[in-house]
Every structure is written in C-alpha cells, then in structure tokens.
Write an enzyme that holds these catalytic residues in place. Structure first.
Site, PDB file in Angstrom:
ATOM      1  N   ARG A  73      10.355   7.348   3.296  1.00 36.02           N
ATOM      2  CA  ARG A  73      10.312   8.809   3.436  1.00 36.02           C
ATOM      3  C   ARG A  73      11.037   9.278   4.698  1.00 36.02           C
ATOM      4  O   ARG A  73      11.650  10.349   4.713  1.00 36.02           O
ATOM      5  CB  ARG A  73       8.866   9.285   3.416  1.00 36.02           C
ATOM      6  CG  ARG A  73       8.198   9.108   2.056  1.00 36.02           C
ATOM      7  CD  ARG A  73       6.693   9.283   2.152  1.00 36.02           C
ATOM      8  NE  ARG A  73       6.350  10.622   2.627  1.00 36.02           N
ATOM      9  CZ  ARG A  73       5.113  10.972   3.005  1.00 36.02           C
ATOM     10  NH1 ARG A  73       4.133  10.071   2.971  1.00 36.02           N
ATOM     11  NH2 ARG A  73       4.873  12.201   3.423  1.00 36.02           N
ATOM     12  N   ARG A  88       0.835  -1.201   0.000  1.00 34.58           N
ATOM     13  CA  ARG A  88       0.000   0.000   0.000  1.00 34.58           C
ATOM     14  C   ARG A  88       0.874   1.256   0.000  1.00 34.58           C
ATOM     15  O   ARG A  88       1.885   1.313   0.690  1.00 34.58           O
ATOM     16  CB  ARG A  88      -0.913   0.010   1.223  1.00 34.58           C
ATOM     17  CG  ARG A  88      -2.000  -1.056   1.178  1.00 34.58           C
ATOM     18  CD  ARG A  88      -2.863  -1.025   2.422  1.00 34.58           C
ATOM     19  NE  ARG A  88      -2.098  -1.438   3.602  1.00 34.58           N
ATOM     20  CZ  ARG A  88      -2.621  -1.509   4.828  1.00 34.58           C
ATOM     21  NH1 ARG A  88      -3.890  -1.163   5.034  1.00 34.58           N
ATOM     22  NH2 ARG A  88      -1.879  -1.908   5.846  1.00 34.58           N
ATOM     23  N   ASP A 116       0.965   5.666   0.240  1.00 35.64           N
ATOM     24  CA  ASP A 116       0.252   6.791   0.836  1.00 35.64           C
ATOM     25  C   ASP A 116      -0.198   7.800  -0.205  1.00 35.64           C
ATOM     26  O   ASP A 116       0.200   7.742  -1.374  1.00 35.64           O
ATOM     27  CB  ASP A 116       1.154   7.496   1.853  1.00 35.64           C
ATOM     28  CG  ASP A 116       1.466   6.642   3.067  1.00 35.64           C
ATOM     29  OD1 ASP A 116       0.586   5.870   3.468  1.00 35.64           O
ATOM     30  OD2 ASP A 116       2.585   6.747   3.592  1.00 35.64           O
ATOM     31  N   TYR A 119      11.968   0.689  -4.229  1.00 39.71           N
ATOM     32  CA  TYR A 119      11.476   2.062  -4.288  1.00 39.71           C
ATOM     33  C   TYR A 119      12.585   2.983  -4.788  1.00 39.71           C
ATOM     34  O   TYR A 119      13.770   2.706  -4.598  1.00 39.71           O
ATOM     35  CB  TYR A 119      11.055   2.556  -2.900  1.00 39.71           C
ATOM     36  CG  TYR A 119       9.702   2.082  -2.421  1.00 39.71           C
ATOM     37  CD1 TYR A 119       8.561   2.872  -2.586  1.00 39.71           C
ATOM     38  CD2 TYR A 119       9.569   0.858  -1.772  1.00 39.71           C
ATOM     39  CE1 TYR A 119       7.327   2.449  -2.123  1.00 39.71           C
ATOM     40  CE2 TYR A 119       8.329   0.423  -1.308  1.00 39.71           C
ATOM     41  CZ  TYR A 119       7.206   1.240  -1.491  1.00 39.71           C
ATOM     42  OH  TYR A 119       5.990   0.816  -1.028  1.00 39.71           O
TER      43      TYR A 119
END
Length: 260
Positions: free
Chosen positions: A196, A49, A51, A109
């Site tokens: 992040r 998932r 954000d 990522y």
C-alpha cells in the site's frame, strides 16, 4: 494429521486476518468453522497476515487435527459455518514439515485502481478510486527501481515488527485496462503496509506530482516520511503463495480483474 487449505475472503467487514478479542477477523471465523467440523479446538497458521479491508483470493493456511473427515467434508462443512464473504476453496493433507508461512518461496499481491472521474458504487470496497488522470506507463517504469533484494524501509509501516527491511522483489508491473490500473507485485515476503505504501508513492508518479526517478531515490533514502501516502486497503488483494513442488500444492492462481 496436518492439512493445508486455501481461503478466499472479502476483507471489508473484518478487522484484518489476525484473531482479535474486540472484533470480527478472518482467522477467528476460519478457526471457529474448522473447530466446529472437527469437534475439537483448531488453530491455524497463515502465509501472510492482511490488514482490515484487504481481500484474499489465495490465502494459504495450515492446521493440525486428530479428527478424521473426508476432504469434501472439510470443505463443505467449513463453508457451511463460515460467514458471508469467507470461503474455503480447497484443502489437502501435507507433510509434517510443511509450514504455511516459513515454507513459502514467494507471495503475490495485486492492487486495483479505478481511474475515472465518477466515484464507484458497486466497487467502492473493492478498488482504490482515483479521479485524476494517471499515467500507468510512468508508474510501471518508476516501479522497476524496486526490483531485486533491497532495503524497503521507505515503504515500511512505522509499527512494522519485522526484524529487518530487506526483501527481494521478484517482479513488479503496472498496466492499464480501460479505466482500471493493475499493480502486480511478487516478492519473497512483504513488510507491513509495504504494498500500500508503494502504491501510494506510485500514484504520485502517475499523477505527475513526482518524476519517475523519485521511486528509486526514495528507496535509497530509507525514510518512510519522505514517501507517499498509504493507499487505501480496499484495492489490495492477496493473490497467491508459491511453495516448493515437493509439497504438492497447486501453482494456479486467479488475478482479480474488472470490466465496467
């Protein structure tokens, strides 16, 4: 039948991946499109998932259906019913034991930083902008402390629902290409806001606000309150999911890169 599919999306207009009742989500859009093509309700399961504001290049989903459509029909039919900014890249049948999340061996990522004095216009929702000079080499050296199986509590969101913070970082690198700095991470799995939060702390190292050794010290302290800010969602891309070869899914992926 069970199918796996690859979804690409611009996360900026959505409230994240997970279906919500109070706003547009990527999952809701994908399920609506697939249900329209199948003429029956379809629920999807994703590999990871994301954000609000986070982008996807290689998000993998699986779903089951009684509907029989040619693979070309699934792709073109779904894309005809998906909103701008979401697209199905490919679809293929998979074995009953395939699971988009639990069958995954690793996720990749990329975090993109635009490092220049002028703020971006065309890329304002595609990158993280930092106007102060950043030392990408120092960021890379500092990031190597995160390799291996470790407790990533210092880089975990307060609301993270994972049972534990142990994750295995398989690869991490920081490199500069002109005005752009790319942070690439591969791990068996990621915690909520983990990428992040790592990016936010590495930005402090790159700006000279913290020494390179600080990242390793943060990791050992296991205290999120001591780490840097949560970097903006706009720079984050979910790039690729790796699965065992027996499932027959493509191992190819595309890394977002920019030239301005």
């Amino acid at each position: 039948m069970k199918f796996a599919a690859c979804i690409e999306y611009d996360g900026s207009p959505f409230f994240g991946w997970q279906r919500l009742s109070h706003g547009p989500t990527v999952q809701g859009s994908v399920e609506h499109a697939l249900s329209t093509v199948a003429a029956e309700p379809i629920a999807v399961v994703c590999a990871g998932r994301t954000d609000s504001g986070v982008h996807g290049i290689g998000q993998i989903i699986h779903f089951e259906t009684h509907a029989q459509r040619p693979l070309r029909g699934w792709v073109f039919g779904s894309n005809a019913h998906l909103p701008d900014g979401v697209a199905m890249r490919w679809i293929q049948p998979v074995s009953d034991d395939f699971h988009a999340r639990f069958s995954a061996r690793s996720r990749r990522y990329r975090y993109v930083i635009l490092n220049r004095q002028a703020r971006p216009a065309l890329l304002q929702k595609r990158v993280c902008w930092q106007h102060g000079a950043l030392d990408a080499d120092a960021m890379h050296q500092a990031a190597q402390a995160l390799l291996g199986e470790q407790d990533f509590s210092s880089f975990r969101a307060a609301g993270c629902q994972a049972n534990h913070a142990m994750r295995e970082m398989l690869a991490i690198s920081v490199q500069r290409e002109g005005e752009f700095i790319y942070l690439d991470l591969v791990a068996n799995a990621f915690l909520h806001h983990m990428v992040r939060n790592i990016a936010g702390s590495l930005l402090m190292v790159g700006a000279g606000e913290r020494p390179m050794a600080w990242i390793g010290e943060l990791l050992a302290q296991r205290d999120r309150t001591l780490a840097g800010m949560t970097a903006p969602a706009s720079g984050l891309y979910f790039v690729h999911v790796d699965y065992p070869e027996r499932f027959g899914l493509s191992s190819d992926y595309t890394l977002p890169s920019f030239i301005f």
